[in-house]
Design a protein around this motif. Structure first.
Motif, PDB file in Angstrom:
ATOM      1  N   ASN A 142       0.606  -1.125  -0.077  1.00 25.23           N
ATOM      2  CA  ASN A 142       0.238   0.069  -0.091  1.00 25.23           C
ATOM      3  C   ASN A 142       0.843   1.524  -0.072  1.00 25.23           C
ATOM      4  O   ASN A 142       0.175   2.370   0.094  1.00 25.23           O
ATOM      5  N   VAL A 144       1.997   2.692  -2.687  1.00 29.04           N
ATOM      6  CA  VAL A 144       1.637   3.559  -3.800  1.00 29.04           C
ATOM      7  C   VAL A 144       0.291   4.306  -3.529  1.00 29.04           C
ATOM      8  O   VAL A 144       0.364   5.272  -3.578  1.00 29.04           O
ATOM      9  N   GLN A 145      -0.694   3.506  -2.839  1.00 27.60           N
ATOM     10  CA  GLN A 145      -1.926   4.086  -2.296  1.00 27.60           C
ATOM     11  C   GLN A 145      -1.777   5.330  -1.456  1.00 27.60           C
ATOM     12  O   GLN A 145      -2.255   6.074  -1.309  1.00 27.60           O
ATOM     13  N   GLN A 146      -0.727   5.008  -0.484  1.00 26.42           N
ATOM     14  CA  GLN A 146      -0.405   6.000   0.583  1.00 26.42           C
ATOM     15  C   GLN A 146       0.087   7.354  -0.171  1.00 26.42           C
ATOM     16  O   GLN A 146      -0.379   8.392   0.327  1.00 26.42           O
ATOM     17  N   GLN A 148      -0.570   8.159  -3.310  1.00 20.29           N
ATOM     18  CA  GLN A 148      -1.844   8.820  -4.072  1.00 20.29           C
ATOM     19  C   GLN A 148      -2.542   9.654  -3.134  1.00 20.29           C
ATOM     20  O   GLN A 148      -3.265  10.805  -3.039  1.00 20.29           O
ATOM     21  N   VAL A 149      -2.987   9.210  -1.961  1.00 23.30           N
ATOM     22  CA  VAL A 149      -4.029   9.826  -0.874  1.00 23.30           C
ATOM     23  C   VAL A 149      -3.307  11.146  -0.316  1.00 23.30           C
ATOM     24  O   VAL A 149      -3.677  12.206  -0.415  1.00 23.30           O
ATOM     25  N   GLU A 152      -3.146  13.610  -3.122  1.00 27.56           N
ATOM     26  CA  GLU A 152      -4.621  14.190  -3.100  1.00 27.56           C
ATOM     27  C   GLU A 152      -4.766  15.575  -2.254  1.00 27.56           C
ATOM     28  O   GLU A 152      -5.548  16.416  -2.442  1.00 27.56           O
ATOM     29  N   PRO A 163       0.984  -0.826  -9.580  1.00 28.28           N
ATOM     30  CA  PRO A 163       0.212  -0.996  -8.332  1.00 28.28           C
ATOM     31  C   PRO A 163       1.133  -1.274  -7.227  1.00 28.28           C
ATOM     32  O   PRO A 163       0.637  -0.722  -6.221  1.00 28.28           O
ATOM     33  N   ASN A 165       2.793  -3.167  -4.232  1.00 30.73           N
ATOM     34  CA  ASN A 165       2.716  -4.462  -3.460  1.00 30.73           C
ATOM     35  C   ASN A 165       3.372  -5.658  -3.987  1.00 30.73           C
ATOM     36  O   ASN A 165       2.941  -6.731  -3.968  1.00 30.73           O
TER      37      ASN A 165
END
Length: 522
Positions: A142, A144-146, A148-149, A152, A163, A165
């Motif tokens: 996660n 990458v998701q962190q 991205q958040v 934003e 992605p 992981n």
């Protein structure tokens, strides 16, 4: 973070006060206490040895032996030596002459690289840049998701074609990000790389591959300031394996001893460029060695406080509030607006810590209830517009209603209203040049040269009193007037006088204030 070190140094310097001359025994005892303080703060032994040797050599020199106040000179020496081991001068980012500036972040897992990437992007955005965040940490779950958040949250785009992981090639992502930045006209690229729980060959090879692929203008080593001596081992390993241009310290708001911050520059030869001081994405700024040294010696950091105030405060709103003060129209609505602007600076605890001498009341500052400001805001918001505009109409029944609406007691409402009237009276006096009660030489202050304002009629009456008579002989009267004028010119200027020339540099030095504090006095 440097609370223990600051307390030990302050206690050491206190023992020197009042001494007209420092003996060899005084210098040795002071050096010993400084050595113990630094070692307890987890500063590397070679750094401690060099620091103490430099202080002792300078303390035995002419600058202390011939000084009127030797204790102040020793503090000055320690301050200058601290600045030196922290890097000397503030190191700024180098921007590319052509194409996007590429900044690569490297460091161990858990140091805070991903969060720091977003903080750096927000800081650059505030500087007028158009940054692009690149997700090259494809190893940690996660990550990458962190990014991205966080991207934003700060309003900065994130380039993340993979992605993560555990899947994807970070080197190819890094290469593609440069073309993406050129295509979308981003002038800064921030590359977030993967870390490990410890130094290993695979991590170093991957970081070196990304470095070779993007040819970064700046490689920043991100280090957790709370990991102590191990930070130096890791810093040296990254310097040998990847190489970097500067250091970023994270978690400087922690309660660790902070020796890494004092050692890393001296051991690696690379300057500390940025510091992260909290969890919020705005808790990030350039690292200033002189300001950090001032904080350690409990001399405050007023310049940073001024810079933060300039960013947070609306100048037009402040001017309107000043005009209302001088006109006597300052209301609780204006007070609420000023309080909300003050909250933008951050917590009251962090603000107070930037003021000189606050280390002496550190326990009270640490125990300050930040929710008190919210409670005051709740009381004001429970008032009607008419009550905020004219608090004098708030009678007993209104106070009871306001207390119930805000969840506070009637005594809380009474206290707020009474404090508001007192504060408004004092601020109006200051805004009109009246100064503050009890200060010498200030109009309306009650001190020497101060006191109550005197009207023209009262001045005329005073002039007619004893000691104000003039000779009837015109020639003698002119002679007396010239002598009085010469006497007034020779008189020492009032150091707090309005409209007089003040030597701000001398004032700052005499008051033992931080370096460059004279700018704040002006």
């Amino acid at each position: 973070m440097f609370a223990t070190l600051s307390d030990r140094l302050s206690a050491t310097f206190k023992n020197l006060r009042g001494k007209g001359r420092l003996s060899e025994a005084d210098i040795d005892a002071t050096a010993r206490e400084i050595r113990i303080a630094l070692l307890e703060a987890d500063v590397a032994l070679p750094v401690v040895k060099d620091f103490v040797a430099a202080v002792k050599e300078r303390a035995r020199g002419e600058e202390v032996s011939q000084a009127l106040n030797p204790a102040q000179q020793v503090v000055k020496i320690v301050n200058e030596e601290l600045i030196e081991i922290l890097g000397g001068e503030t190191r700024r980012l180098r921007y590319a002459k052509t194409g996007p500036t590429v900044i690569m972040l490297a460091g161990l897992q858990g140091a805070g690289k991903t969060t720091l990437a977003a903080k750096l992007a927000l800081w650059l955005k505030d500087q007028g840049k158009a940054p692009l965040l690149v997700a090259c940490d494809l190893q940690r779950p996660n990550a990458v998701q962190q990014l991205q958040v966080n991207g934003e949250k700060v309003g900065v785009p994130v380039f993340a074609p993979e992605p993560g992981n555990g899947t994807g090639d970070p080197v190819s992502v890094a290469k593609a990000s440069i073309e993406e930045a050129k295509r979308k006209l981003h002038d800064v690229v921030i590359v977030d790389t993967a870390g490990r729980l410890g130094v290993d060959a695979e991590m170093m090879a991957q970081a070196a591959g990304i470095r070779d692929a993007v040819q970064p203008d700046e490689v920043l080593f991100v280090v957790d300031a709370m990991i102590g001596q191990d930070a130096l081992t890791t810093a040296q390993a990254f310097l040998d394996g990847v190489g970097y241009d500067g250091v970023v310290l994270t978690k400087l708001d922690g309660d660790a001893r902070g020796g890494a911050a004092l050692s890393i520059r001296q051991v690696t030869g690379r300057p500390v460029m940025f510091a992260s001081t909290g969890e919020k994405l705005t808790d990030f700024d350039v690292f200033h060695p002189d300001r950090m040294a001032s904080r350690i010696l409990d001399m405050g950091d007023v310049l940073t406080l001024i810079e933060q105030a300039e960013k947070a405060f609306d100048q037009e709103e402040a001017l309107r509030a000043a005009e209302k003060l001088t006109g006597g129209d300052f209301t609780l609505d204006d007070f609420l607006a000023q309080m909300q602007q003050l909250k933008k600076l951050g917590s009251m605890t962090s603000i107070l810590k930037m003021l000189p001498g606050m280390g002496q009341i550190r326990d009270q500052i640490e125990n300050f209830d930040e929710r008190e400001i919210d409670r005051v805001e709740a009381i004001i918001r429970s008032m009607t517009p008419a009550e905020r505009a004219n608090p004098k109409i708030i009678d007993g029944s209104r106070r009871s209603r306001i207390a119930k609406g805000s969840g506070r007691t009637v005594s809380d409402v009474n206290g707020l209203v009474d404090r508001f009237f007192e504060a408004r009276k004092m601020m109006m006096q200051m805004a009109r040049g009246g100064g503050m009660p009890g200060m010498p030489g200030m109009p309306g202050m009650g001190g020497p040269g101060g006191g109550k304002r005197v009207s023209a009629k009262q001045k005329a009456k005073q002039g007619k009193g004893k000691g104000a008579r003039k000779s009837g002989n015109p020639a003698k009267a002119a002679q007396e007037a010239a002598a009085a004028k010469a006497k007034a010119a020779e008189a020492k200027p009032n150091p707090f006088g309005i409209g007089q020339d003040i030597d701000y540099e001398a004032a700052a030095e005499n008051l033992q204030l931080p370096k460059d504090f004279s700018k704040f006095l002006k």
